[in-house]
Scaffold this motif. Structure first.
Motif, mmCIF file in Angstrom:
data_model
loop_
_atom_site.group_PDB
_atom_site.id
_atom_site.type_symbol
_atom_site.label_atom_id
_atom_site.label_comp_id
_atom_site.label_asym_id
_atom_site.label_seq_id
_atom_site.Cartn_x
_atom_site.Cartn_y
_atom_site.Cartn_z
ATOM 1 N N SER A 1 7.489 -1.353 -4.376
ATOM 2 C CA SER A 1 8.157 -1.870 -3.181
ATOM 3 C C SER A 1 9.838 -1.914 -3.250
ATOM 4 O O SER A 1 10.376 -1.680 -4.494
ATOM 5 C CB SER A 1 7.705 -3.334 -3.200
ATOM 6 O OG SER A 1 8.226 -4.186 -4.222
ATOM 7 N N SER A 2 10.461 -1.911 -2.189
ATOM 8 C CA SER A 2 11.883 -1.828 -2.219
ATOM 9 C C SER A 2 12.389 -2.701 -0.825
ATOM 10 O O SER A 2 11.720 -2.886 0.294
ATOM 11 C CB SER A 2 12.297 -0.401 -2.361
ATOM 12 O OG SER A 2 11.969 0.228 -1.147
ATOM 13 N N THR A 3 13.645 -2.777 -0.759
ATOM 14 C CA THR A 3 14.109 -3.343 0.295
ATOM 15 C C THR A 3 15.480 -2.637 0.559
ATOM 16 O O THR A 3 16.003 -1.828 -0.361
ATOM 17 C CB THR A 3 14.675 -4.873 0.066
ATOM 18 O OG1 THR A 3 15.463 -4.960 -0.750
ATOM 19 C CG2 THR A 3 13.656 -5.756 0.162
ATOM 20 N N LYS B 1 12.557 -3.171 -6.121
ATOM 21 C CA LYS B 1 11.846 -4.489 -6.510
ATOM 22 C C LYS B 1 10.728 -4.340 -7.355
ATOM 23 O O LYS B 1 10.619 -5.300 -8.233
ATOM 24 C CB LYS B 1 11.482 -5.181 -5.138
ATOM 25 C CG LYS B 1 12.628 -5.691 -4.057
ATOM 26 C CD LYS B 1 13.696 -6.325 -4.849
ATOM 27 C CE LYS B 1 15.073 -6.594 -3.836
ATOM 28 N NZ LYS B 1 16.163 -7.381 -4.468
ATOM 29 N N GLN B 2 9.955 -3.354 -7.200
ATOM 30 C CA GLN B 2 8.863 -3.355 -8.011
ATOM 31 C C GLN B 2 8.321 -1.799 -8.034
ATOM 32 O O GLN B 2 8.365 -1.126 -7.079
ATOM 33 C CB GLN B 2 7.474 -4.081 -7.410
ATOM 34 C CG GLN B 2 6.295 -4.095 -8.075
ATOM 35 C CD GLN B 2 5.172 -4.562 -7.267
ATOM 36 O OE1 GLN B 2 5.271 -4.854 -5.902
ATOM 37 N NE2 GLN B 2 3.878 -4.906 -8.042
ATOM 38 N N SER C 1 3.343 -0.314 3.916
ATOM 39 C CA SER C 1 3.816 -1.050 4.780
ATOM 40 C C SER C 1 5.414 -0.992 4.880
ATOM 41 O O SER C 1 6.038 -0.907 3.951
ATOM 42 C CB SER C 1 3.438 -2.628 4.450
ATOM 43 O OG SER C 1 4.185 -3.457 5.379
ATOM 44 N N THR C 2 5.904 -0.804 5.979
ATOM 45 C CA THR C 2 7.558 -0.699 6.338
ATOM 46 C C THR C 2 7.922 -1.598 7.324
ATOM 47 O O THR C 2 7.119 -1.891 8.240
ATOM 48 C CB THR C 2 7.695 0.805 6.573
ATOM 49 O OG1 THR C 2 7.271 0.980 8.017
ATOM 50 C CG2 THR C 2 7.347 1.539 5.617
ATOM 51 N N THR D 1 12.323 -2.813 4.728
ATOM 52 C CA THR D 1 11.246 -2.960 3.436
ATOM 53 C C THR D 1 10.409 -2.011 3.623
ATOM 54 O O THR D 1 9.880 -1.276 4.661
ATOM 55 C CB THR D 1 10.747 -4.335 3.412
ATOM 56 O OG1 THR D 1 9.610 -4.359 4.468
ATOM 57 C CG2 THR D 1 11.651 -5.508 3.507
ATOM 58 N N SER E 1 6.908 -1.010 1.097
ATOM 59 C CA SER E 1 5.629 -1.351 -0.020
ATOM 60 C C SER E 1 4.600 -0.539 0.088
ATOM 61 O O SER E 1 4.216 -0.080 1.213
ATOM 62 C CB SER E 1 5.201 -2.708 -0.137
ATOM 63 O OG SER E 1 4.616 -2.956 1.035
ATOM 64 N N SER E 2 4.112 -0.123 -1.161
ATOM 65 C CA SER E 2 2.885 0.786 -1.337
ATOM 66 C C SER E 2 1.987 0.480 -2.433
ATOM 67 O O SER E 2 2.530 0.152 -3.318
ATOM 68 C CB SER E 2 3.134 2.256 -1.174
ATOM 69 O OG SER E 2 2.130 3.017 -1.244
ATOM 70 N N THR E 3 0.841 0.435 -2.372
ATOM 71 C CA THR E 3 -0.213 0.597 -3.286
ATOM 72 C C THR E 3 -1.336 1.375 -3.309
ATOM 73 O O THR E 3 -1.710 1.838 -2.189
ATOM 74 C CB THR E 3 -0.914 -1.038 -3.250
ATOM 75 O OG1 THR E 3 -1.795 -1.207 -2.312
ATOM 76 C CG2 THR E 3 0.047 -2.385 -3.191
#
Length: 484
Positions: free
Chosen positions: A111-113, A83-84, A157-158, A123, A125-127
């Motif tokens: 980020s992904s799903t 996704k991003q 986050s997962t 899901t 996501s990481s930053t």
């Protein structure tokens, strides 16, 4: 398979970053075009067509743009969708000796799903903010020879069904160095770093908990790495990453590449240290002023020794987690050292490399059964217990020794240990006091009374017991054979 291709593409981007042999030369449009060609030659064709990598001259450096958002949609499937993903920019300057001086600072988000292995919606996501790196990159091995790497805060986050994991840190730093190894064409690498204010929360319907540490420190090194041979192996694999099945000739080539790269290293060590660590659960908190984990491996493949260590200091439990009468027996300091010598890692590797992967079942049942056993020559094993310490308010123990046996007769084990105890009378008094509340403990107290009579006294005042248990389970303490 698409998820595998996405992963392979990301690895290929990193591995292929600086393939072109560098030399101190003027920066030019022609040089940028040549560099871009070298950076993309290991990438899947559709990434090249998408223009994921571009190089432009800027003054005396080349700007390399990894336009990673162009990956979005390329590998989507019902089980994975990107996704991003943030673009990244590096600056490469040709340096002496065919190396590249690399610098760059980027903020990163991903980020992904998709679905997890159990088929649940998931899901990720990481930053990471302000990722900064400065180092010397060697295109011959596709790796940094040295470098300093830092970042600002980061998050991960997962989710997977009803389960969720969140992790964060305030910043991190890492330093890498390398020198020529003892053998020709090998390198010794050393890296150390630290992550500040780490926190991880796992929320599950069954047992939610939180882990935190003021810092997570790591120091790791590997000696005797044939980096060029490993690079060749990686290149061979990446060239075929999108294949579902290798041809027979390619399988033999892969085996040859692996044999050439072995041993991957002659020694390896890693230490992870935690400061002010805490685990919080619904039952209460467990904390430690410090905790550590250590692993080492070294020696020839035919006789490798692997060692582990675990330690914690100033351990404390929240009130109520342990009944007050047992509190004096809860360890506040632990330091355990264990090693397993004479492991034949070459034997199972040989079995795997000699397997026929053109068959549906590459290994026979006999070969599969022998795979694990082959690590232990003749089925024999030894577990060495290094100087290991356990302390609590009621005891202070040090244990060392070894356990030997054979996998062919698991119930016939030889144990030889040395046990040292400080203030043993204090320990006996604590056990006696516990026995007043729990009569079963009095049996332990009576056994301790007998053991005390067999003790020797060291120069520092500690009680010593040299204990042996033979394969027939007969026990000898300080030369005295027990009658049972």
């Amino acid at each position: 398979m698409r998820l595998n291709l996405a992963t392979a593409s990301a690895v290929a981007i990193a591995a292929a970053m600086f393939q072109q042999p560098a030399r101190a030369a003027d920066v030019s449009p022609e040089g940028a075009q040549a560099l871009q060609g070298s950076l993309t030659k290991m990438l899947p064709e559709k990434l090249v067509e998408k223009g994921v990598v571009s190089v432009t001259p800027q003054g005396d450096t080349y700007q390399i743009l990894y336009d990673l958002p162009k990956l979005i949609g390329l590998y989507d499937s019902p089980d994975f969708s990107l996704k991003q993903i943030s673009p990244m920019t590096l600056f490469a300057t040709p340096a002496d000796g065919g190396l590249w001086q690399i610098k760059g600072t980027n903020d990163f988000a991903l980020s992904s799903t998709g679905k997890d292995l159990e088929g649940r919606a998931s899901t990720f996501s990481s930053t990471i903010s302000k990722m900064a790196y400065s180092g010397l990159f060697d295109p011959a091995i596709s790796y940094f020879r040295s470098g300093d790497f830092t970042s600002g805060a980061g998050t991960i986050s997962t989710t997977a069904g009803p389960e969720k994991m969140d992790a964060s840190f305030a910043g991190m730093n890492y330093t890498l160095s390398s020198v020529a190894g003892a053998a020709a064409d090998t390198l010794d690498f050393r890296g150390s770093g630290s992550m500040a204010s780490f926190k991880q929360t796992i929320a599950t319907p069954q047992s939610p908990f939180e882990f935190s540490a003021e810092s997570v420190d790591i120091d790791a090194g590997a000696a005797g790495i044939n980096a060029r041979k490993l690079h060749d192996l990686l290149t061979f694999i990446m060239d075929r990453a999108d294949k579902r099945k290798l041809e027979p000739a390619e399988i033999e080539q892969l085996k040859g590449q692996m044999r050439a790269a072995l041993p991957f290293f002659t020694s390896f060590d890693e230490t992870i240290g935690l400061r002010k660590a805490r685990v919080s659960t619904e039952q209460g908190d467990v904390s430690a002023a410090s905790a550590s984990y250590m692993m080492k491996a070294g020696g020839p493949l035919e006789a490798t020794e692997i060692a582990f260590g675990f330690g914690a200091a100033e351990v404390s439990l929240a009130p109520g987690m342990v009944p007050p009468i047992y509190a004096p027996f809860v360890p506040t300091v632990t330091d355990m050292q264990i090693s397993v010598p004479n492991l034949n890692l070459k034997a199972p590797i040989d079995i795997m490399l000699n397997a026929d992967y053109t068959k549906e079942k590459p290994l026979s049942d006999a070969e599969s059964a022998a795979l694990g056993l082959s690590v232990f020559p003749g089925g024999a094993y030894t577990v060495n217990i290094g100087k290991s310490v356990v302390k609590a308010p009621s005891y202070d123990l040090e244990i060392s020794g070894k356990v030997t046996g054979t996998l062919m007769a698991p119930d016939r084990v030889q144990v030889d240990t040395v046990i040292l105890a400080r203030d043993f009378d204090k320990t006996m008094a604590a056990v006696q006091e516990l026995g007043r509340a729990d009569p079963k403990v009095m049996q332990v107290f009576l056994g301790m009374t007998m053991v005390k009579g067999l003790a020797k006294t060291d120069a520092d005042g500690r009680a010593r017991w040299e204990v042996s248990v033979d394969p027939n389970r007969k026990v000898t303490i300080n030369g005295n054979r027990l009658p049972f």
